[in-house]
Design a protein around this motif. Sequence first.
Motif, PDB file in Angstrom:
ATOM      1  N   PRO A 118     -89.807  81.942  -8.028  1.00  0.00           N
ATOM      2  CA  PRO A 118     -88.963  80.929  -8.832  1.00  0.00           C
ATOM      3  C   PRO A 118     -89.206  79.618  -8.481  1.00  0.00           C
ATOM      4  O   PRO A 118     -89.206  78.417  -9.154  1.00  0.00           O
ATOM      5  CB  PRO A 118     -87.316  81.434  -8.632  1.00  0.00           C
ATOM      6  N   VAL A 119     -89.730  79.352  -7.082  1.00  0.00           N
ATOM      7  CA  VAL A 119     -89.933  77.984  -6.691  1.00  0.00           C
ATOM      8  C   VAL A 119     -91.447  77.802  -7.165  1.00  0.00           C
ATOM      9  O   VAL A 119     -92.029  76.895  -7.758  1.00  0.00           O
ATOM     10  CB  VAL A 119     -90.030  78.028  -5.346  1.00  0.00           C
ATOM     11  N   ALA A 120     -92.330  78.634  -6.964  1.00  0.00           N
ATOM     12  CA  ALA A 120     -93.992  78.575  -7.404  1.00  0.00           C
ATOM     13  C   ALA A 120     -94.091  78.391  -8.751  1.00  0.00           C
ATOM     14  O   ALA A 120     -94.944  77.748  -9.162  1.00  0.00           O
ATOM     15  CB  ALA A 120     -94.667  79.732  -6.616  1.00  0.00           C
ATOM     16  N   MET A 121     -93.342  78.934  -9.652  1.00  0.00           N
ATOM     17  CA  MET A 121     -93.533  78.983 -10.953  1.00  0.00           C
ATOM     18  C   MET A 121     -92.623  78.096 -11.764  1.00  0.00           C
ATOM     19  O   MET A 121     -92.596  77.871 -13.178  1.00  0.00           O
ATOM     20  CB  MET A 121     -93.236  80.375 -11.865  1.00  0.00           C
ATOM     21  N   ALA A 122     -91.729  77.079 -11.004  1.00  0.00           N
ATOM     22  CA  ALA A 122     -90.957  76.144 -11.501  1.00  0.00           C
ATOM     23  C   ALA A 122     -91.689  75.175 -12.394  1.00  0.00           C
ATOM     24  O   ALA A 122     -91.199  74.751 -13.565  1.00  0.00           O
ATOM     25  CB  ALA A 122     -90.208  75.329 -10.487  1.00  0.00           C
ATOM     26  N   PRO A 123     -92.916  74.716 -12.359  1.00  0.00           N
ATOM     27  CA  PRO A 123     -93.716  73.982 -13.297  1.00  0.00           C
ATOM     28  C   PRO A 123     -94.032  74.607 -14.651  1.00  0.00           C
ATOM     29  O   PRO A 123     -93.893  73.670 -15.626  1.00  0.00           O
ATOM     30  CB  PRO A 123     -94.990  73.791 -12.780  1.00  0.00           C
ATOM     31  N   ALA A 124     -93.526  75.746 -14.637  1.00  0.00           N
ATOM     32  CA  ALA A 124     -94.064  76.377 -16.270  1.00  0.00           C
ATOM     33  C   ALA A 124     -92.585  76.479 -16.794  1.00  0.00           C
ATOM     34  O   ALA A 124     -92.626  76.600 -18.057  1.00  0.00           O
ATOM     35  CB  ALA A 124     -94.486  77.953 -16.040  1.00  0.00           C
ATOM     36  N   LEU A 125     -91.674  76.013 -16.283  1.00  0.00           N
ATOM     37  CA  LEU A 125     -90.321  75.929 -17.092  1.00  0.00           C
ATOM     38  C   LEU A 125     -90.047  74.866 -17.624  1.00  0.00           C
ATOM     39  O   LEU A 125     -90.411  73.563 -16.879  1.00  0.00           O
ATOM     40  CB  LEU A 125     -89.132  76.397 -16.019  1.00  0.00           C
ATOM     41  N   ARG A 126     -89.465  74.797 -18.877  1.00  0.00           N
ATOM     42  CA  ARG A 126     -88.946  73.252 -19.238  1.00  0.00           C
ATOM     43  C   ARG A 126     -87.610  72.960 -19.213  1.00  0.00           C
ATOM     44  O   ARG A 126     -87.339  71.699 -19.403  1.00  0.00           O
ATOM     45  CB  ARG A 126     -89.145  73.354 -20.898  1.00  0.00           C
ATOM     46  N   ALA A 127     -86.869  73.941 -18.659  1.00  0.00           N
ATOM     47  CA  ALA A 127     -85.389  73.819 -18.450  1.00  0.00           C
ATOM     48  C   ALA A 127     -85.532  73.317 -16.814  1.00  0.00           C
ATOM     49  O   ALA A 127     -86.416  73.694 -15.967  1.00  0.00           O
ATOM     50  CB  ALA A 127     -84.708  74.819 -18.474  1.00  0.00           C
ATOM     51  N   PRO A 128     -84.528  72.106 -16.483  1.00  0.00           N
ATOM     52  CA  PRO A 128     -84.535  71.858 -14.942  1.00  0.00           C
ATOM     53  C   PRO A 128     -84.298  72.858 -14.306  1.00  0.00           C
ATOM     54  O   PRO A 128     -83.488  73.698 -14.378  1.00  0.00           O
ATOM     55  CB  PRO A 128     -83.636  70.739 -15.147  1.00  0.00           C
ATOM     56  N   ILE A 129     -84.707  72.865 -12.783  1.00  0.00           N
ATOM     57  CA  ILE A 129     -84.416  73.942 -11.898  1.00  0.00           C
ATOM     58  C   ILE A 129     -83.807  73.437 -10.468  1.00  0.00           C
ATOM     59  O   ILE A 129     -84.438  72.458 -10.172  1.00  0.00           O
ATOM     60  CB  ILE A 129     -85.483  74.889 -11.852  1.00  0.00           C
ATOM     61  N   PRO A 136     -83.973  79.071   7.144  1.00  0.00           N
ATOM     62  CA  PRO A 136     -84.751  78.032   7.734  1.00  0.00           C
ATOM     63  C   PRO A 136     -86.344  78.331   7.157  1.00  0.00           C
ATOM     64  O   PRO A 136     -86.365  79.321   6.316  1.00  0.00           O
ATOM     65  CB  PRO A 136     -84.884  78.532   9.221  1.00  0.00           C
ATOM     66  N   PRO A 137     -87.171  77.487   7.015  1.00  0.00           N
ATOM     67  CA  PRO A 137     -88.581  77.813   6.466  1.00  0.00           C
ATOM     68  C   PRO A 137     -89.293  79.150   7.041  1.00  0.00           C
ATOM     69  O   PRO A 137     -89.144  79.355   8.091  1.00  0.00           O
ATOM     70  CB  PRO A 137     -89.326  76.577   7.183  1.00  0.00           C
ATOM     71  N   VAL A 138     -89.392  79.891   5.901  1.00  0.00           N
ATOM     72  CA  VAL A 138     -90.402  80.993   5.961  1.00  0.00           C
ATOM     73  C   VAL A 138     -91.705  80.728   5.219  1.00  0.00           C
ATOM     74  O   VAL A 138     -91.859  80.048   4.142  1.00  0.00           O
ATOM     75  CB  VAL A 138     -89.670  82.333   5.506  1.00  0.00           C
ATOM     76  N   PRO A 139     -92.676  81.405   5.581  1.00  0.00           N
ATOM     77  CA  PRO A 139     -93.956  81.265   4.985  1.00  0.00           C
ATOM     78  C   PRO A 139     -93.946  81.206   3.584  1.00  0.00           C
ATOM     79  O   PRO A 139     -94.794  80.309   2.932  1.00  0.00           O
ATOM     80  CB  PRO A 139     -94.889  82.207   5.657  1.00  0.00           C
ATOM     81  N   TRP A 140     -93.330  82.324   2.976  1.00  0.00           N
ATOM     82  CA  TRP A 140     -93.504  82.377   1.480  1.00  0.00           C
ATOM     83  C   TRP A 140     -92.835  81.367   0.759  1.00  0.00           C
ATOM     84  O   TRP A 140     -93.363  80.714  -0.340  1.00  0.00           O
ATOM     85  CB  TRP A 140     -93.175  83.886   1.146  1.00  0.00           C
ATOM     86  N   LEU A 141     -91.605  80.846   1.207  1.00  0.00           N
ATOM     87  CA  LEU A 141     -91.215  79.801   0.591  1.00  0.00           C
ATOM     88  C   LEU A 141     -91.722  78.437   0.819  1.00  0.00           C
ATOM     89  O   LEU A 141     -91.648  77.616  -0.203  1.00  0.00           O
ATOM     90  CB  LEU A 141     -89.729  79.828   1.091  1.00  0.00           C
ATOM     91  N   GLU A 142     -92.030  78.341   2.065  1.00  0.00           N
ATOM     92  CA  GLU A 142     -92.594  76.949   2.234  1.00  0.00           C
ATOM     93  C   GLU A 142     -94.032  76.895   1.527  1.00  0.00           C
ATOM     94  O   GLU A 142     -94.283  75.820   0.955  1.00  0.00           O
ATOM     95  CB  GLU A 142     -92.947  76.962   3.747  1.00  0.00           C
ATOM     96  N   SER A 143     -94.745  77.794   1.339  1.00  0.00           N
ATOM     97  CA  SER A 143     -96.183  77.682   0.678  1.00  0.00           C
ATOM     98  C   SER A 143     -95.750  77.434  -0.917  1.00  0.00           C
ATOM     99  O   SER A 143     -96.357  76.690  -1.709  1.00  0.00           O
ATOM    100  CB  SER A 143     -96.750  79.019   0.878  1.00  0.00           C
ATOM    101  N   ALA A 144     -94.651  78.085  -1.382  1.00  0.00           N
ATOM    102  CA  ALA A 144     -94.284  77.952  -2.832  1.00  0.00           C
ATOM    103  C   ALA A 144     -93.934  76.516  -2.993  1.00  0.00           C
ATOM    104  O   ALA A 144     -94.159  75.775  -4.074  1.00  0.00           O
ATOM    105  CB  ALA A 144     -93.148  78.991  -3.227  1.00  0.00           C
ATOM    106  N   VAL A 145     -93.135  75.798  -2.082  1.00  0.00           N
ATOM    107  CA  VAL A 145     -92.564  74.614  -2.049  1.00  0.00           C
ATOM    108  C   VAL A 145     -93.805  73.636  -2.083  1.00  0.00           C
ATOM    109  O   VAL A 145     -94.029  72.402  -3.058  1.00  0.00           O
ATOM    110  CB  VAL A 145     -91.825  74.390  -0.932  1.00  0.00           C
ATOM    111  N   LEU A 146     -94.735  73.864  -1.351  1.00  0.00           N
ATOM    112  CA  LEU A 146     -95.990  73.179  -1.282  1.00  0.00           C
ATOM    113  C   LEU A 146     -97.060  73.134  -2.689  1.00  0.00           C
ATOM    114  O   LEU A 146     -97.525  72.242  -2.705  1.00  0.00           O
ATOM    115  CB  LEU A 146     -96.619  73.284   0.085  1.00  0.00           C
ATOM    116  N   LEU A 147     -96.977  74.420  -3.166  1.00  0.00           N
ATOM    117  CA  LEU A 147     -97.772  74.429  -4.214  1.00  0.00           C
ATOM    118  C   LEU A 147     -97.121  73.710  -5.317  1.00  0.00           C
ATOM    119  O   LEU A 147     -98.313  73.481  -6.257  1.00  0.00           O
ATOM    120  CB  LEU A 147     -97.506  76.134  -4.557  1.00  0.00           C
ATOM    121  N   SER A 148     -96.060  73.425  -5.360  1.00  0.00           N
ATOM    122  CA  SER A 148     -95.321  73.033  -6.848  1.00  0.00           C
ATOM    123  C   SER A 148     -94.590  71.731  -6.421  1.00  0.00           C
ATOM    124  O   SER A 148     -93.358  71.752  -6.941  1.00  0.00           O
ATOM    125  CB  SER A 148     -94.761  74.032  -7.519  1.00  0.00           C
ATOM    126  N   PRO A 149     -95.241  70.601  -5.838  1.00  0.00           N
ATOM    127  CA  PRO A 149     -94.081  69.603  -5.497  1.00  0.00           C
ATOM    128  C   PRO A 149     -93.591  68.588  -6.579  1.00  0.00           C
ATOM    129  O   PRO A 149     -94.283  68.610  -7.859  1.00  0.00           O
ATOM    130  CB  PRO A 149     -95.231  68.663  -4.694  1.00  0.00           C
TER     131      PRO A 149
END
Length: 361
Positions: A118-129, A136-149
């Motif tokens: 849901p974080v990594a693919m947020a840029p594909a949505l037209r609805a705000p998210i 706390p930071p975990v690798p899979w979430l942190e990488s998704a955050v950095l992928l789609s700033p």
Amino acid sequence: MSVERRLRICLVASSRYPIREPFAGGLESLTHALATELGRRGHRVTLFAAPGSDPALDVEELPVPAFHPSPAARRDVNAPSERWMAEHHAYLGLMLGLARDGHERYDVVHNNSLHHLPVAMAPALRAPILTTLHTPPVPWLESAVLLSPGSSVFAAVSRSMSAAWDHAVPSTPVLNGVDVARWRPGPGGGPAVWSGRIVREKAPHEAIDAARLAGVPLVLAGPVADEAYFAAEIGPRLGPDVVHVGHLDHRALRRLLGRASVALVTPAWDEPYGLVAAEAMACGTPVAAYDRGALPEILGEGTGALAAAGDVPDLARAILEAQRCDRALVRRHAERHCSLSRMVDDYERLYLALVDQDVAA
């Protein structure tokens, strides 16, 4: 807070555990309370959650289909687990559907899960998210955050969690809350209570040791999520003064906490919030807790006592100190600072800001 506009809200939950009682943990309990209160306020909430969730909510199931890799795929030494793949496909299907027409069905998407898609693919949505950071930071979430700033707005369940994520993303602290109309004050005077999932990172064995050192009987309530840990550390410690009553629904847990003289919270990690502390205080029960994570934010003056993390003798001291707290003061603190109503007010403000920003764009 009075909101004139009624929003269409897509609330994304965990695909691992159903959103129903008895809850698997605090995240599931919180999601249920949030969906219920938003609906009570007139918003149209669609909850995407694991099969078996509460039918009283408007639930669309996140199907987690059985996945059986081919013999060739199983030979890959780096292959993820079948559960990981199934959950990946469940969230992938959800996000592809939201990318297609989510903006026509929803005004805002609130991601309340711990999954990365849901974080990594947020840029594909037209609805705000909006994504709430529950851990706390975990690798899979942190990488998704950095992928789609910049493609998702973030809240965090405490100031402690917001600070922990500050290196990766800014977030607005929205402290969790409990329904103080349901978690009512009780008479106290009974044994100490420890509640939650029985796993090593929550260290209930240290709660047992501290209660014995303080000479206070203890009741453990919660599901055994780690059988090996229970067998090694909890079972051998049980006895006439320490009992495990199993996995309780909220009605039974409210009765137990209302009769307790003190609630123990003993995380072996930086607790993101500590919903069990808020539940106890809403029942008028003071809290003895380790000074970790968000727990210093939750406890107010006169509502309990903090002990040095991992220090069992200091926790025993905190138990005896907390038992002397004024239960009426503890309850008032919960009403003012730990209520579901306050939490949902904060989320409504974030939703409306997102929707107005989206319209302006």
